[in-house]
Design a protein around this motif. Structure first.
Motif, PDB file in Angstrom:
ATOM      1  N   LYS A 100      -5.125  52.736  53.573  1.00 13.92           N
ATOM      2  CA  LYS A 100      -6.340  53.536  53.996  1.00 13.92           C
ATOM      3  C   LYS A 100      -5.811  54.821  54.459  1.00 13.92           C
ATOM      4  CE  LYS A 100      -9.216  51.483  56.607  1.00 13.92           C
ATOM      5  NZ  LYS A 100      -9.877  50.899  57.491  1.00 13.92           N
ATOM      6  N   ALA A 101      -6.617  55.909  53.930  1.00 12.00           N
ATOM      7  CA  ALA A 101      -6.313  57.264  54.455  1.00 12.00           C
ATOM      8  C   ALA A 101      -6.781  57.444  55.963  1.00 12.00           C
ATOM      9  CB  ALA A 101      -6.796  58.055  53.503  1.00 12.00           C
ATOM     10  N   ASP A 102      -8.062  57.093  56.080  1.00 14.19           N
ATOM     11  CA  ASP A 102      -8.509  57.215  57.345  1.00 14.19           C
ATOM     12  C   ASP A 102      -8.702  55.834  57.906  1.00 14.19           C
ATOM     13  OD1 ASP A 102      -9.965  57.721  60.018  1.00 14.19           O
ATOM     14  OD2 ASP A 102     -11.332  59.169  58.829  1.00 14.19           O
ATOM     15  N   GLU A 103      -8.082  55.355  59.036  1.00  9.21           N
ATOM     16  CA  GLU A 103      -7.995  54.107  59.337  1.00  9.21           C
ATOM     17  C   GLU A 103      -9.182  53.835  60.443  1.00  9.21           C
ATOM     18  OE1 GLU A 103      -4.085  53.297  61.216  1.00  9.21           O
ATOM     19  OE2 GLU A 103      -3.080  53.463  59.440  1.00  9.21           O
ATOM     20  N   HIS A 104     -10.112  54.609  60.738  1.00 10.26           N
ATOM     21  CA  HIS A 104     -11.209  54.692  61.492  1.00 10.26           C
ATOM     22  C   HIS A 104     -12.469  54.300  60.625  1.00 10.26           C
ATOM     23  CE1 HIS A 104      -8.516  57.003  64.192  1.00 10.26           C
ATOM     24  NE2 HIS A 104      -9.182  56.418  65.068  1.00 10.26           N
ATOM     25  N   VAL A 105     -12.222  54.425  59.518  1.00 11.96           N
ATOM     26  CA  VAL A 105     -13.530  54.101  58.744  1.00 11.96           C
ATOM     27  C   VAL A 105     -13.356  52.741  57.757  1.00 11.96           C
ATOM     28  CG1 VAL A 105     -14.911  54.958  56.937  1.00 11.96           C
ATOM     29  CG2 VAL A 105     -13.857  56.746  58.442  1.00 11.96           C
ATOM     30  N   THR A 106     -14.229  51.961  57.702  1.00 14.87           N
ATOM     31  CA  THR A 106     -14.024  50.729  57.135  1.00 14.87           C
ATOM     32  C   THR A 106     -14.120  50.964  55.584  1.00 14.87           C
ATOM     33  OG1 THR A 106     -14.732  48.310  56.568  1.00 14.87           O
ATOM     34  CG2 THR A 106     -16.271  50.134  57.161  1.00 14.87           C
ATOM     35  N   ALA A 107     -13.478  50.261  54.777  1.00 16.01           N
ATOM     36  CA  ALA A 107     -13.256  50.391  53.143  1.00 16.01           C
ATOM     37  C   ALA A 107     -14.380  49.245  52.651  1.00 16.01           C
ATOM     38  CB  ALA A 107     -12.024  50.167  52.731  1.00 16.01           C
ATOM     39  N   VAL A 108     -14.832  48.497  53.444  1.00 14.36           N
ATOM     40  CA  VAL A 108     -15.847  47.616  52.903  1.00 14.36           C
ATOM     41  C   VAL A 108     -17.398  47.687  53.189  1.00 14.36           C
ATOM     42  CG1 VAL A 108     -14.162  45.651  52.624  1.00 14.36           C
ATOM     43  CG2 VAL A 108     -15.133  45.769  54.651  1.00 14.36           C
ATOM     44  N   GLY A 109     -17.761  49.048  53.319  1.00 13.68           N
ATOM     45  CA  GLY A 109     -19.076  49.331  53.668  1.00 13.68           C
ATOM     46  C   GLY A 109     -20.054  49.101  52.433  1.00 13.68           C
ATOM     47  N   ALA A 110     -21.351  49.563  52.738  1.00 15.47           N
ATOM     48  CA  ALA A 110     -22.509  48.867  51.837  1.00 15.47           C
ATOM     49  C   ALA A 110     -22.104  49.331  50.453  1.00 15.47           C
ATOM     50  CB  ALA A 110     -23.630  49.478  52.343  1.00 15.47           C
ATOM     51  N   ARG A 111     -21.523  50.312  50.041  1.00 17.66           N
ATOM     52  CA  ARG A 111     -21.275  51.119  48.647  1.00 17.66           C
ATOM     53  C   ARG A 111     -19.951  50.860  48.159  1.00 17.66           C
ATOM     54  NH1 ARG A 111     -25.379  54.201  47.179  1.00 17.66           N
ATOM     55  NH2 ARG A 111     -27.090  54.771  48.574  1.00 17.66           N
ATOM     56  N   SER A 112     -19.112  50.047  49.020  1.00 22.53           N
ATOM     57  CA  SER A 112     -17.678  49.889  48.362  1.00 22.53           C
ATOM     58  C   SER A 112     -17.480  48.992  47.406  1.00 22.53           C
ATOM     59  CB  SER A 112     -17.022  49.473  49.730  1.00 22.53           C
ATOM     60  OG  SER A 112     -15.765  48.843  49.611  1.00 22.53           O
TER      61      SER A 112
END
Length: 307
Positions: free
Chosen positions: A127-139
């Motif tokens: 993860k580049a930005d650890e504050h943003v989830t990688a399993v969001g709606a469009r992931s």
């Protein structure tokens, strides 16, 4: 259109001769040529122009080629997806992970899983930005390993293990002979920390706020090995995740000292996240169950204690 003819078109467009295609596909050369002629008739334009033994693309053929390549890739992905549905022992699982987990948790989980399912492949994404989830709606990511406790529609987060946060000091520091300390004990020291995109930086700010002090940041590192190097060189102190057992590739140095942090929230919880609205193929579902079972039965690595 005949998908075989499209594949033969792509092979010729990429530089193969009709003879080479016929030999590779074990078909007759006239049969390949007739298939390409039919394809041109269906498209309604000449796709090739002859140059000696070679066929080169016309402008219409070049335009068609770009779309054919994309379509065949999508078709192959679809076939692979069906194969995964038929056999969960194959396929690729996409996993996003927090960089600091890559030395101990990720190798443990993948190694133990592949010992049972050797045919499964992994697409690992730090993860580049650890504050943003990688399993969001469009992931397109199947699962995420992170200390970010995700609160988002459709996203499920399950805790796996508690990760202690330690104080890292250079050799010769006034507190180096102690086993534990609090953030307030190093309030006057310069800190080495990670960038704001790191959750560890956020954790430092929170610990300082709770202790009623403000950290003076001397240097910012891009990763944990660099952070350790700065501290070892006497450029500041830092907070850092605990070292882990199970053969983790965790570099240490005789020029740094790890101390227990006595602050109440000197730990973070590592969890597994996934999106309930995204259908996972059987291989990804098997891995999700494996991770949760390994955590539930206490088989994850343990932090190395302070000597």
């Amino acid at each position: 259109m005949d998908t075989e003819a499209l594949r033969w078109f792509e092979m010729v467009a990429d530089g193969a001769t009709v003879t080479e295609v016929a030999e590779l596909e074990m078909r007759s050369q006239p049969g390949i040529s007739r298939a390409l002629d039919r394809l041109e008739a269906e498209v309604g334009a000449e796709l090739f122009q002859r140059s000696g033994r070679l066929l080169t693309l016309t402008p219409a053929g070049a335009a068609f080629h770009r779309h054919v390549s994309a379509a065949l890739h999508r078709l192959d992905d679809g076939i692979a997806a069906v194969q995964q549905l038929v056999s969960p022992e194959t396929g690729t699982i996409s996993v996003s992970f927090q960089t600091s987990l890559g030395t101990w948790l990720v190798p443990d989980l993948i190694g133990s899983f592949r010992a049972q399912h050797p045919g499964v492949q992994f697409d690992l994404r730090s993860k580049a930005d650890e504050h943003v989830t990688a399993v969001g709606a469009r992931s397109v990511v199947d699962l995420e390993l992170s200390t970010l406790q995700v609160v988002a529609e459709g996203v499920v987060w399950r805790p796996l293990v508690r990760e202690p946060i330690r104080l890292l000091l250079p050799q010769g520091h006034r507190l180096a002979g102690r086993r534990s300390a609090a953030i307030v004990d190093v309030a006057d020291d310069a800190f080495v920390t990670l960038r704001h995109s790191s959750l560890l930086r956020t954790h430092l700010d929170r610990l300082c706020q709770q202790a009623g002090v403000k950290a003076t940041v001397a240097l910012i590192a891009d990763d944990l090995p660099t952070l350790r190097g700065y501290v070892a060189s006497g450029l500041g102190v830092a907070i850092i995740p605990a070292r882990w057992d199970a053969g983790a590739i965790e570099p240490s140095s005789p020029r740094v000292h790890y101390l227990e942090l006595t602050d109440p929230e000197a730990e973070r919880i590592v969890g597994l996240s996934w999106n309930e609205g995204r259908r996972r193929l059987p291989a990804a579902e098997l891995f999700r169950e494996h991770v949760l079972r390994r955590a539930r039965t206490g088989r994850l690595p343990r932090p190395v204690p302070i000597p």
